[in-house]
Design a protein around this motif. Sequence first.
Motif, PDB file in Angstrom:
ATOM      1  N   ALA A 253       1.131  -1.548  -0.128  1.00  0.00           N
ATOM      2  CA  ALA A 253      -0.190  -0.401   0.184  1.00  0.00           C
ATOM      3  C   ALA A 253       0.998   1.386  -0.032  1.00  0.00           C
ATOM      4  N   VAL A 254       0.571   2.337  -0.702  1.00  0.00           N
ATOM      5  CA  VAL A 254       1.294   3.240  -0.900  1.00  0.00           C
ATOM      6  C   VAL A 254       0.391   4.609  -0.792  1.00  0.00           C
ATOM      7  N   LEU A 255       0.910   5.539  -0.226  1.00  0.00           N
ATOM      8  CA  LEU A 255       0.165   6.807   0.260  1.00  0.00           C
ATOM      9  C   LEU A 255       0.528   8.078  -0.020  1.00  0.00           C
ATOM     10  N   ARG A 256       0.647   8.570  -0.849  1.00  0.00           N
ATOM     11  CA  ARG A 256       1.404  10.215  -1.395  1.00  0.00           C
ATOM     12  C   ARG A 256       0.589  11.555   0.198  1.00  0.00           C
ATOM     13  N   GLY A 257       1.792  12.012   0.685  1.00  0.00           N
ATOM     14  CA  GLY A 257       1.236  12.903   1.642  1.00  0.00           C
ATOM     15  C   GLY A 257       0.281  12.022   3.044  1.00  0.00           C
ATOM     16  N   GLY A 258       0.610  11.177   3.945  1.00  0.00           N
ATOM     17  CA  GLY A 258      -0.012  11.083   4.976  1.00  0.00           C
ATOM     18  C   GLY A 258       0.848   9.439   5.487  1.00  0.00           C
ATOM     19  N   ARG A 259      -0.434   8.900   5.975  1.00  0.00           N
ATOM     20  CA  ARG A 259       0.770   7.882   6.693  1.00  0.00           C
ATOM     21  C   ARG A 259      -0.512   6.356   6.463  1.00  0.00           C
ATOM     22  N   VAL A 260       0.238   5.148   5.816  1.00  0.00           N
ATOM     23  CA  VAL A 260      -0.458   3.882   5.155  1.00  0.00           C
ATOM     24  C   VAL A 260      -0.339   2.841   6.255  1.00  0.00           C
ATOM     25  N   GLY A 261      -1.007   1.705   6.009  1.00  0.00           N
ATOM     26  CA  GLY A 261      -0.302   0.158   6.879  1.00  0.00           C
ATOM     27  C   GLY A 261      -1.889  -0.374   6.066  1.00  0.00           C
ATOM     28  N   VAL A 262      -0.516  -1.789   5.831  1.00  0.00           N
ATOM     29  CA  VAL A 262      -1.573  -3.161   5.115  1.00  0.00           C
ATOM     30  C   VAL A 262      -1.504  -4.216   6.260  1.00  0.00           C
ATOM     31  N   ASP A 263      -1.986  -4.888   6.188  1.00  0.00           N
ATOM     32  CA  ASP A 263      -2.186  -6.127   7.015  1.00  0.00           C
ATOM     33  C   ASP A 263      -3.238  -7.046   5.818  1.00  0.00           C
TER      34      ASP A 263
END
Length: 235
Positions: free
Chosen positions: A105-115
């Motif tokens: 998972a990729v995010l531009r401007g912010g924080r991201v998580g994937v499980d």
Amino acid sequence: MPTPPALAPGRPLLVHGTVGEWAARADRRPGHPDDAERLDAFRDDRMRRRFRASRLLLRTTLGALCDRDPDRVRLARTALGRPYAPGLPELDFSLSHTGSLLAVAVLRGGRVGVDAEHEGRPMSVLEHRMCTPHERAGLDARGLRGAARDAELLRLWTLKEAYTKALGTGLRHPPRTFGLDAADPAGRPVPRDAAGTPLTGRLTTATHVLGGVLVSVVAVRPSREPVEFEPGSSR
């Protein structure tokens, strides 16, 4: 891999592949110097193969988003083990794997998580360790029992894992101590940027089913408001 769509600020992108597919590609390329130390630490060939596959998928995804050759995408880890790309501070990303599936998972401007977790996993034995009282009461109010309760617990588990990955702490925050529902009295840990400054914004969630695997993505989109919860989708 196909070129990913343009990555709009605040909207996470989910990319997935298989260990076999990306390991075969990695075998045709020289190893990346950033990976040498961790590769040497593995004693299991299967783990080495999965690691090389996951890093190539990640570098290829990031490279496609910033028009850069994957070999020129450098990866490092924070003191708590969270991966980041030193030369791409505008992109946040997270990686998960289960069985043969790799998910980024990729995010531009912010924080991201994937499980990611396989569907059908029995979860009732973990309920008291992963749920707040508010969450358990909600499951009871909905009358969920047996397989239906396990399925909802697994969705909640993957969301909590994804959220702690976005925080950059992993499960150093025990899942039973925080909730993702804004109405939960347990509340949530506050995400922080690289400098340790608390992030404000909107929390969004989404859960996908990919070939029998549940994949949950949690993103914190920055704004000038305190972190709020935005109900996600499940499909």
